[in-house]
Design a protein around this motif. Structure first.
Motif, short mmCIF file in Angstrom:
data_model
loop_
_atom_site.label_atom_id
_atom_site.label_comp_id
_atom_site.label_asym_id
_atom_site.label_seq_id
_atom_site.Cartn_x
_atom_site.Cartn_y
_atom_site.Cartn_z
N VAL A 38 0.84 -1.20 0.00
CA VAL A 38 0.00 0.00 0.00
C VAL A 38 0.87 1.25 0.00
N GLU A 39 0.27 2.37 -0.39
CA GLU A 39 1.04 3.61 -0.52
C GLU A 39 1.04 4.48 0.74
N TYR A 40 -0.02 4.39 1.56
CA TYR A 40 -0.03 5.19 2.79
C TYR A 40 -1.00 4.60 3.80
N LEU A 41 -0.88 5.08 5.04
CA LEU A 41 -1.68 4.59 6.17
C LEU A 41 -2.59 5.69 6.68
N VAL A 42 -3.76 5.28 7.20
CA VAL A 42 -4.69 6.23 7.81
C VAL A 42 -4.98 5.76 9.23
N ALA A 43 -4.70 6.63 10.19
CA ALA A 43 -4.89 6.32 11.61
C ALA A 43 -6.11 7.03 12.16
N LEU A 44 -6.82 6.36 13.06
CA LEU A 44 -7.96 6.93 13.78
C LEU A 44 -9.07 7.42 12.86
N GLY A 45 -9.38 6.61 11.85
CA GLY A 45 -10.59 6.85 11.07
C GLY A 45 -11.76 6.11 11.68
N THR A 46 -12.87 6.04 10.95
CA THR A 46 -14.04 5.32 11.44
C THR A 46 -13.72 3.85 11.68
N THR A 47 -12.95 3.25 10.78
CA THR A 47 -12.61 1.83 10.89
C THR A 47 -11.83 1.52 12.15
N ALA A 48 -11.18 2.53 12.72
CA ALA A 48 -10.41 2.34 13.96
C ALA A 48 -11.29 2.34 15.21
N GLU A 49 -12.61 2.43 15.02
CA GLU A 49 -13.53 2.53 16.17
C GLU A 49 -13.14 3.69 17.08
N THR A 50 -12.73 4.78 16.45
CA THR A 50 -12.24 5.94 17.19
C THR A 50 -13.27 6.48 18.17
N ALA A 51 -14.55 6.36 17.83
CA ALA A 51 -15.61 6.88 18.70
C ALA A 51 -15.65 6.17 20.05
N THR A 52 -15.06 4.98 20.14
CA THR A 52 -15.08 4.22 21.39
C THR A 52 -13.74 4.25 22.11
N LEU A 53 -12.78 5.03 21.61
CA LEU A 53 -11.47 5.13 22.25
C LEU A 53 -11.40 6.37 23.13
N ASN A 54 -10.82 6.23 24.31
CA ASN A 54 -10.61 7.42 25.13
C ASN A 54 -9.32 8.13 24.71
N HIS A 55 -9.02 9.25 25.33
CA HIS A 55 -7.88 10.07 24.92
C HIS A 55 -6.58 9.29 24.99
N ASP A 56 -6.35 8.59 26.11
CA ASP A 56 -5.08 7.86 26.28
C ASP A 56 -4.96 6.74 25.25
N VAL A 76 -1.71 9.46 7.51
CA VAL A 76 -2.78 10.45 7.63
C VAL A 76 -3.49 10.22 8.95
N LEU A 77 -3.79 11.30 9.66
CA LEU A 77 -4.45 11.20 10.96
C LEU A 77 -5.88 11.71 10.86
N GLY A 78 -6.82 10.92 11.35
CA GLY A 78 -8.21 11.37 11.41
C GLY A 78 -8.38 12.41 12.50
#
Length: 292
Positions: A38-56, A76-78
């Motif tokens: 792959v050419e690049y990575l995306v962190a903390l998008g919808t697929t990362a279940e970001t809505a259920t992660l706390n700050h830490d 890339v950072l969501g």
């Protein structure tokens, strides 16, 4: 912007059986997709279940991805939300070392007008210290960012470099490609119509299935960009059933079953998401083992 032509993958957040973040599995997945081409990575998008992660937990995910990537690919950072002031505050205070751009979703739940969407991204573009990829996903936001609004943003803010277009509407995507300014990236956010979008003039994809089968999917996109149509469609149809399957009972429950089959991580998701049923899990396992 050349860094974001091709296949980006929306990384999952793997969880252990106690629902804590599994950093070892996340490291394995980062290496797996990089090795897959792959050419690049995306962190903390919808697929990362970001809505259920706390700050830490979000900071732990970020640190794990940056360490595992070790500067090999752009990341890339969501950074998005439906509270414009809060998003702007994060943009002004976060350390973006290790990141090449942000991915920012159109405001959800509030259902703003097109002018409200424009003003939201104007504030983000003004505050962001790195390039911005905007994200249209009406199935999650309850509002559609129209091509005219996207083109207006692209013309007015040079640091808005592209859009992840996930309306699932090839006609809308073609209108974006037709009217966008030169150099602006129209990136598919829908795996099933990625190849048609690329052949119509799109720049690639931010993918979910490309995370499970990075070798085949990223090669399909490269072949599409090279206008090798027959070869590209051969790979598209090889993967088409798996694309339907991973979204059939929700994302990322489907792709996490693929990772379980590949022995890269557990298939655990956090509530309110639940695992796919046994029938679909078996189908995904069979497909994955057959392909690999």
């Amino acid at each position: 912007m050349q860094a974001f032509i091709g296949t980006g993958v929306a990384l999952v957040t793997p969880f252990k059986k106690d629902f804590s973040v599994d950093t070892e599995a996340l490291t394995k997945i980062v290496n797996y997709v990089i090795d897959g081409g792959v050419e690049y990575l995306v962190a903390l998008g919808t697929t990362a279940e970001t809505a259920t992660l706390n700050h830490d937990e979000k900071e732990l995910v970020i640190a794990t991805i940056i360490k595992a990537n070790a500067g090999r690919l752009p990341v890339v950072l969501g950074v998005g939300g439906n509270n414009t002031m809060q998003v702007v505050e994060e943009l002004k205070t976060r350390d973006f070392s290790g990141f090449s751009a942000i991915l920012s979703v159109s405001p959800y739940y509030n259902k703003p007008t097109q002018e409200g969407i424009y003003q939201h991204f104007k504030a983000i573009a003004t505050a962001s210290p790195i390039p911005v990829i905007i994200y249209n996903v009406p199935g999650r936001t309850a509002s559609n960012m129209l091509p005219a609004t996207v083109v207006r943003l692209a013309n007015d803010f040079k640091n808005i470099i592209g859009i992840k277009e996930a309306a699932g509407d090839i006609v809308q995507a073609m209108k974006l490609i037709q009217h966008k300014p030169e150099g602006f990236l129209v990136i598919s956010g829908d795996d099933m119509i990625t190849l048609p979008m690329v052949l119509a003039g799109g720049s690639g994809v931010i993918s979910v299935i490309g995370e499970g089968f990075p070798k085949e999917f990223s090669e399909m996109v490269r072949l599409g960009l090279q206008r090798k149509v027959d070869e590209a469609y051969k790979l598209h149809y090889l993967l088409a059933d798996s694309i339907d399957m991973i979204f059939e009972q929700g994302n990322p429950a489907g792709i996490k079953e693929v990772f379980k089959s590949l022995s890269l991580s557990e298939n655990i998701v956090r509530l309110p998401l639940v695992n796919v049923n046994e029938e679909l899990a078996s189908k995904l396992d069979n497909f994955t083992k057959k392909l690999s």
